[in-house]
Motif scaffolding. Structure first.
Motif, PDB file in Angstrom:
ATOM      1  N   VAL A 165      -1.165   2.833  -8.387  1.00  0.00           N
ATOM      2  CA  VAL A 165      -1.078   4.289  -8.276  1.00  0.00           C
ATOM      3  C   VAL A 165      -0.997   4.945  -9.650  1.00  0.00           C
ATOM      4  O   VAL A 165      -1.560   6.035  -9.860  1.00  0.00           O
ATOM      5  N   THR A 166      -0.369   4.307 -10.634  1.00  0.00           N
ATOM      6  CA  THR A 166      -0.282   4.888 -11.973  1.00  0.00           C
ATOM      7  C   THR A 166      -1.653   4.927 -12.636  1.00  0.00           C
ATOM      8  O   THR A 166      -2.062   5.955 -13.190  1.00  0.00           O
ATOM      9  N   GLY A 167      -2.377   3.813 -12.591  1.00  0.00           N
ATOM     10  CA  GLY A 167      -3.706   3.770 -13.193  1.00  0.00           C
ATOM     11  C   GLY A 167      -4.687   4.701 -12.506  1.00  0.00           C
ATOM     12  O   GLY A 167      -5.457   5.418 -13.168  1.00  0.00           O
ATOM     13  N   PHE A 168      -4.665   4.721 -11.167  1.00  0.00           N
ATOM     14  CA  PHE A 168      -5.594   5.569 -10.414  1.00  0.00           C
ATOM     15  C   PHE A 168      -5.326   7.058 -10.670  1.00  0.00           C
ATOM     16  O   PHE A 168      -6.254   7.852 -10.849  1.00  0.00           O
ATOM     17  N   THR A 169      -4.057   7.453 -10.652  1.00  0.00           N
ATOM     18  CA  THR A 169      -3.742   8.870 -10.862  1.00  0.00           C
ATOM     19  C   THR A 169      -4.110   9.299 -12.274  1.00  0.00           C
ATOM     20  O   THR A 169      -4.633  10.403 -12.491  1.00  0.00           O
ATOM     21  N   THR A 170      -3.870   8.425 -13.246  1.00  0.00           N
ATOM     22  CA  THR A 170      -4.258   8.713 -14.623  1.00  0.00           C
ATOM     23  C   THR A 170      -5.772   8.854 -14.741  1.00  0.00           C
ATOM     24  O   THR A 170      -6.281   9.762 -15.409  1.00  0.00           O
ATOM     25  N   THR A 201       1.134   4.374   1.993  1.00  0.00           N
ATOM     26  CA  THR A 201       0.528   3.828   0.773  1.00  0.00           C
ATOM     27  C   THR A 201      -0.838   3.203   1.015  1.00  0.00           C
ATOM     28  O   THR A 201      -1.718   3.298   0.156  1.00  0.00           O
ATOM     29  N   ASP A 202      -1.033   2.550   2.155  1.00  0.00           N
ATOM     30  CA  ASP A 202      -2.353   1.977   2.447  1.00  0.00           C
ATOM     31  C   ASP A 202      -3.406   3.077   2.497  1.00  0.00           C
ATOM     32  O   ASP A 202      -4.473   2.986   1.883  1.00  0.00           O
ATOM     33  N   ALA A 203      -3.105   4.143   3.269  1.00  0.00           N
ATOM     34  CA  ALA A 203      -4.058   5.238   3.423  1.00  0.00           C
ATOM     35  C   ALA A 203      -4.285   5.951   2.096  1.00  0.00           C
ATOM     36  O   ALA A 203      -5.426   6.265   1.721  1.00  0.00           O
ATOM     37  N   TYR A 204      -3.214   6.208   1.360  1.00  0.00           N
ATOM     38  CA  TYR A 204      -3.331   6.988   0.121  1.00  0.00           C
ATOM     39  C   TYR A 204      -4.132   6.244  -0.940  1.00  0.00           C
ATOM     40  O   TYR A 204      -4.995   6.834  -1.608  1.00  0.00           O
ATOM     41  N   MET A 205      -3.864   4.943  -1.116  1.00  0.00           N
ATOM     42  CA  MET A 205      -4.592   4.203  -2.145  1.00  0.00           C
ATOM     43  C   MET A 205      -6.080   4.103  -1.795  1.00  0.00           C
ATOM     44  O   MET A 205      -6.944   4.150  -2.684  1.00  0.00           O
ATOM     45  N   GLY A 225       7.178  -7.540  -2.816  1.00  0.00           N
ATOM     46  CA  GLY A 225       6.473  -7.590  -4.090  1.00  0.00           C
ATOM     47  C   GLY A 225       7.451  -7.405  -5.230  1.00  0.00           C
ATOM     48  O   GLY A 225       8.665  -7.292  -5.027  1.00  0.00           O
ATOM     49  N   LEU A 226       6.917  -7.351  -6.440  1.00  0.00           N
ATOM     50  CA  LEU A 226       7.722  -7.261  -7.655  1.00  0.00           C
ATOM     51  C   LEU A 226       7.578  -5.879  -8.271  1.00  0.00           C
ATOM     52  O   LEU A 226       6.480  -5.479  -8.647  1.00  0.00           O
ATOM     53  N   ARG A 227       8.693  -5.166  -8.378  1.00  0.00           N
ATOM     54  CA  ARG A 227       8.677  -3.843  -8.988  1.00  0.00           C
ATOM     55  C   ARG A 227       8.770  -3.986 -10.504  1.00  0.00           C
ATOM     56  O   ARG A 227       9.600  -4.738 -11.011  1.00  0.00           O
ATOM     57  N   PRO A 228       7.952  -3.223 -11.225  1.00  0.00           N
ATOM     58  CA  PRO A 228       7.899  -3.387 -12.693  1.00  0.00           C
ATOM     59  C   PRO A 228       8.921  -2.529 -13.435  1.00  0.00           C
ATOM     60  O   PRO A 228       8.701  -1.350 -13.677  1.00  0.00           O
ATOM     61  N   PHE A 229      10.036  -3.112 -13.799  1.00  0.00           N
ATOM     62  CA  PHE A 229      11.056  -2.419 -14.576  1.00  0.00           C
ATOM     63  C   PHE A 229      10.980  -2.846 -16.046  1.00  0.00           C
ATOM     64  O   PHE A 229      10.334  -3.840 -16.381  1.00  0.00           O
ATOM     65  N   ARG A 230      11.664  -2.115 -16.898  1.00  0.00           N
ATOM     66  CA  ARG A 230      11.805  -2.513 -18.297  1.00  0.00           C
ATOM     67  C   ARG A 230      13.178  -2.069 -18.801  1.00  0.00           C
ATOM     68  O   ARG A 230      13.822  -1.211 -18.191  1.00  0.00           O
ATOM     69  N   GLY A 231      13.605  -2.638 -19.912  1.00  0.00           N
ATOM     70  CA  GLY A 231      14.959  -2.437 -20.393  1.00  0.00           C
ATOM     71  C   GLY A 231      15.362  -0.988 -20.560  1.00  0.00           C
ATOM     72  O   GLY A 231      16.454  -0.587 -20.175  1.00  0.00           O
ATOM     73  N   SER A 232      14.487  -0.174 -21.132  1.00  0.00           N
ATOM     74  CA  SER A 232      14.799   1.241 -21.303  1.00  0.00           C
ATOM     75  C   SER A 232      13.974   2.104 -20.365  1.00  0.00           C
ATOM     76  O   SER A 232      13.681   3.270 -20.662  1.00  0.00           O
ATOM     77  N   ALA A 273      -6.312  -2.279  -4.064  1.00  0.00           N
ATOM     78  CA  ALA A 273      -5.585  -2.073  -2.813  1.00  0.00           C
ATOM     79  C   ALA A 273      -6.386  -2.611  -1.635  1.00  0.00           C
ATOM     80  O   ALA A 273      -7.583  -2.368  -1.510  1.00  0.00           O
ATOM     81  N   ASP A 274      -5.695  -3.355  -0.764  1.00  0.00           N
ATOM     82  CA  ASP A 274      -6.319  -4.003   0.380  1.00  0.00           C
ATOM     83  C   ASP A 274      -5.253  -4.100   1.476  1.00  0.00           C
ATOM     84  O   ASP A 274      -4.161  -4.608   1.232  1.00  0.00           O
ATOM     85  N   PRO A 275      -5.542  -3.627   2.696  1.00  0.00           N
ATOM     86  CA  PRO A 275      -4.528  -3.664   3.755  1.00  0.00           C
ATOM     87  C   PRO A 275      -4.125  -5.074   4.167  1.00  0.00           C
ATOM     88  O   PRO A 275      -3.057  -5.255   4.768  1.00  0.00           O
ATOM     89  N   LYS A 276      -4.935  -6.066   3.846  1.00  0.00           N
ATOM     90  CA  LYS A 276      -4.607  -7.447   4.216  1.00  0.00           C
ATOM     91  C   LYS A 276      -3.917  -8.197   3.073  1.00  0.00           C
ATOM     92  O   LYS A 276      -3.149  -9.128   3.313  1.00  0.00           O
ATOM     93  N   HIS A 277      -4.228  -7.822   1.843  1.00  0.00           N
ATOM     94  CA  HIS A 277      -3.638  -8.482   0.671  1.00  0.00           C
ATOM     95  C   HIS A 277      -3.135  -7.371  -0.258  1.00  0.00           C
ATOM     96  O   HIS A 277      -3.784  -7.024  -1.234  1.00  0.00           O
ATOM     97  N   ARG A 278      -1.966  -6.855   0.054  1.00  0.00           N
ATOM     98  CA  ARG A 278      -1.458  -5.646  -0.587  1.00  0.00           C
ATOM     99  C   ARG A 278      -1.062  -5.883  -2.041  1.00  0.00           C
ATOM    100  O   ARG A 278      -0.486  -6.909  -2.377  1.00  0.00           O
ATOM    101  N   ILE A 279      -1.352  -4.873  -2.866  1.00  0.00           N
ATOM    102  CA  ILE A 279      -0.878  -4.881  -4.242  1.00  0.00           C
ATOM    103  C   ILE A 279       0.481  -4.170  -4.278  1.00  0.00           C
ATOM    104  O   ILE A 279       0.936  -3.593  -3.286  1.00  0.00           O
TER     105      ILE A 279
END
Length: 422
Positions: A44-49, A198-202, A350-357, A68-74
């Motif tokens: 969603v970040t890359g697409f919106t940008t 999210t499936d529909a929006y992506m 899935g894995l949410r992408p966090f960072r220290g700051s 994005a794929d409804p069977k193999h979700r990102i």
């Protein structure tokens, strides 16, 4: 909107944020050569940008290993995607600079989502998956009695935002939703918030990008981007690169502060046959002062037929934690224990992408091999708040690229907007 016509709406910067406008964007003269931007990342970040860049007159190539794929979700499809004012239930941003920016970014997204669902009713060729629903937040003590003022301050800031609709604080909200008395909640507030399927929006967002001329290439890029910047710019005929890769920021930005937090959502059928249909979002926020890791309740209609239950955010978890997550939700809303699992996808994780700051929206500060300024802009680390921050982050990326085009020097996030070094 059909396959034969371009979307009759566009993004444009108004002040320091992106806004949705109807009609077609003003493009440069046909005699003016268009510059191309390479966007790395198909969430969603890359697409919106990419959308913001296209409407600003740039050609855009998007490169991603998966789509994005409804069977193999990102990751973006597994997000809770309930808009929240930060700090959020599942995406808390505590860094001073990140929190300041996140409040700007989330309001940009609120207005954009609200405008989209206003101008495009969910009956068109493609369903964008956006609905404005009432979101309810519950607390086990009055906000004034909590050990710190965090939740009360957040509510007062929400009250001050004129664009957030339907704001109301009332302990009666607990009874109106027939919350189980054993849940122990005594205070609550509510407001309308964008809730995204999210499936529909992506799927819809990809369609918009294709209509607007984006080029998409399936490819994995490995290694630190600055070390291959010149080669990538030459290969794609690009003038700049946007890194919107989430967890891959660890590798592509050489950012060792990036780390994953695992998130999971249970999906159940919400058709009103096994329990009263849930039409509003219900949430209990994680309380850092309690020393408990499992106190979140997250019950949100994904669409008209599916309800998602959460939540958890931890580096590791096993199946017993999923059982406890379901029990917390069952104990919150009577009858929910009878809900049947979504037969197509009972559990997504899935894995949410966090960072220290926290979130990084910033130009690459390391110079190129010839000593000149890098032409890379980073946008990653949104954690569990990617949808809530998407349009705001995209606005800042567009601003950074425009500064780059003017030859202005790169600055740390902490030095922008008069915040000073932190």
């Amino acid at each position: 909107m059909s396959l034969s016509s371009a979307p009759n709406f566009f993004l444009t910067r108004v002040g320091d944020e992106l806004a949705i406008r109807q009609g077609q964007p003003t493009m440069p003269s046909p005699d003016t050569p268009k510059k191309r931007i390479l966007v790395v990342g198909g969430g969603v970040t890359g697409f919106t940008t990419a959308w913001a860049l296209l409407d600003a007159g740039y050609d855009v190539t998007i490169v991603a290993e998966r789509w994005a794929d409804p069977k193999h979700r990102i990751t973006s499809q597994i997000a809770g995607a309930l808009w929240e004012f930060p700090p959020a239930v599942c995406g808390k941003h505590t860094d001073v600079i990140s929190l300041y920016n996140s409040k700007r970014w989330c309001m940009t997204a609120y207005r954009a989502f609200d405008k989209l669902q206003e101008i495009m009713p969910r009956t068109g060729y493609f369903d964008h998956g956006i609905q404005m629903r009432m979101a309810n937040f519950f607390f086990d003590q009055k906000m004034e009695d909590m050990p710190d003022r965090g939740q009360l301050d957040k509510f007062e800031e929400i009250m001050a935002q004129k664009d957030i609709k339907g704001v109301r604080r009332d302990a009666n909200i607990v009874h109106e939703h027939e919350v189980n008395q054993k849940a122990g909640v005594v205070d609550a507030y509510q407001h309308f918030a964008p809730v995204i399927d999210t499936d529909a929006y992506m799927h819809w967002l990809r369609f918009v990008l294709v209509c607007k001329g984006a080029v998409m290439e399936t490819r994995r890029i490995n290694g630190d981007l600055p070390h291959q910047e010149e080669e990538l710019l030459a290969e794609y005929g690009a003038d700049a690169i946007v890194n919107a890769t989430g967890l891959a920021g660890l590798e592509l930005a050489g950012d060792e502060s990036v780390y994953p937090l695992r998130g999971a959502l249970i999906r159940v059928v919400n058709d009103g046959t096994k329990f009263p249909k849930v039409t509003e979002a219900l949430a209990v926020t994680h309380d850092d002062t309690r020393g408990e890791d499992e106190d979140i309740v997250f019950i949100v209609p994904r669409n008209d037929n599916i309800l998602i239950l959460g939540g958890t955010f931890t580096r590791f978890f096993e199946f017993p934690e999923i059982i406890r997550m379901r029990q917390r939700c069952n104990n919150f809303v009577p009858g929910l224990e009878h809900a049947e699992y979504d037969p197509d996808a009972p559990l997504v994780q899935g894995l949410r992408p966090f960072r220290g700051s926290n979130v990084r929206v910033e130009r690459e500060l390391r110079p190129r091999s010839d000593g000149s300024s890098s032409r890379i802009v980073h946008s990653y680390g949104q954690g569990g708040a990617g949808f809530s921050l998407s349009f705001g982050c995209a606005s800042d990326v567009l601003e950074l690229i425009e500064e780059m085009e003017k030859g202005l020097p790169a600055m740390k996030m902490s030095c922008r907007r008069g915040l000073g070094e932190v």
